[in-house]
Design an enzyme around this catalytic site. Structure first.
Site, PDB file in Angstrom:
ATOM      1  N   GLU A 115      26.021  52.505  -4.772  1.00  0.00           N
ATOM      2  CA  GLU A 115      26.603  53.309  -3.713  1.00  0.00           C
ATOM      3  C   GLU A 115      27.586  52.463  -2.914  1.00  0.00           C
ATOM      4  OE1 GLU A 115      23.928  55.511  -1.209  1.00  0.00           O
ATOM      5  OE2 GLU A 115      22.730  56.212  -2.907  1.00  0.00           O
TER       6      GLU A 115
ATOM      7  N   HIS B 275      29.378  57.148   2.365  1.00  0.00           N
ATOM      8  CA  HIS B 275      28.699  56.513   1.241  1.00  0.00           C
ATOM      9  C   HIS B 275      28.799  57.428   0.037  1.00  0.00           C
ATOM     10  CE1 HIS B 275      25.328  59.083   2.511  1.00  0.00           C
ATOM     11  NE2 HIS B 275      24.763  58.853   1.330  1.00  0.00           N
TER      12      HIS B 275
ATOM     13  N   HIS C   3      27.192  58.979  -3.743  1.00  0.00           N
ATOM     14  CA  HIS C   3      26.040  59.313  -4.580  1.00  0.00           C
ATOM     15  C   HIS C   3      26.549  59.252  -6.016  1.00  0.00           C
ATOM     16  CE1 HIS C   3      23.801  61.828  -1.267  1.00  0.00           C
ATOM     17  NE2 HIS C   3      23.809  60.535  -1.007  1.00  0.00           N
TER      18      HIS C   3
ATOM     19  N   ASP D 255      18.804  60.155   3.056  1.00  0.00           N
ATOM     20  CA  ASP D 255      19.796  60.346   4.118  1.00  0.00           C
ATOM     21  C   ASP D 255      19.161  61.085   5.297  1.00  0.00           C
ATOM     22  OD1 ASP D 255      21.782  59.153   2.541  1.00  0.00           O
ATOM     23  OD2 ASP D 255      22.514  61.082   1.795  1.00  0.00           O
TER      24      ASP D 255
END
Length: 141
Positions: free
Chosen positions: A20, A80, A82, A93
């Protein structure tokens, strides 16, 4: 969000895969209103398992806060990726939702979605892409 910032988000995610990517979103934000994302600051992902989670390098976060206090760009949120998921907040999260009302951008493949941290989860945001000499307006759905 300018088209350049959007492209950089996707490039950061591609570069970091299969881990990530993460970093900071800069601009101005008015919770409950419109805001704008002018830039971003990439950060090292210092999580114990960067393939499954992200943790923004504290030194980058501290430096950005210091710059903001000195009149520099404001931190309006975080981003960020995935790498093998969808651009929606994961269970992890949601566990880290603090209620600070910041914007989270989540990148999955060529898709980027924006979310507002509400403290008990996330609320989807809409956005409008604009050229390099403007910025996107981010609004609550």
């Amino acid at each position: 969000m300018t088209s350049g910032v959007m492209a950089t988000l996707c490039e950061e995610a591609d570069r970091a895969a299969p881990e990530e990517c993460c970093g900071l979103l800069l601009g101005r934000d008015e919770p409950g209103g419109e805001g704008r994302i002018d830039g971003l600051v990439p950060a090292a992902n210092v999580a114990d398992d960067p393939r499954l989670r992200f943790e923004i390098d504290p030194a980058v976060l501290l430096s950005a806060h210091k710059a903001a206090r000195s009149g520099g760009p404001q931190i309006v949120g975080y981003y960020h990726s995935h790498p093998v998921g969808h651009p929606v907040p994961s269970a992890t999260d949601c566990e880290h939702s603090t209620g600070d009302s910041r914007i989270w951008a989540i990148i999955a493949g060529a898709h980027v979605a924006f979310w507002r941290d509400s403290g008990n989860g996330f609320r989807a945001l809409t956005y409008r892409m604009v050229g390099e000499d403007h910025a996107d307006d981010i609004k609550a759905k």
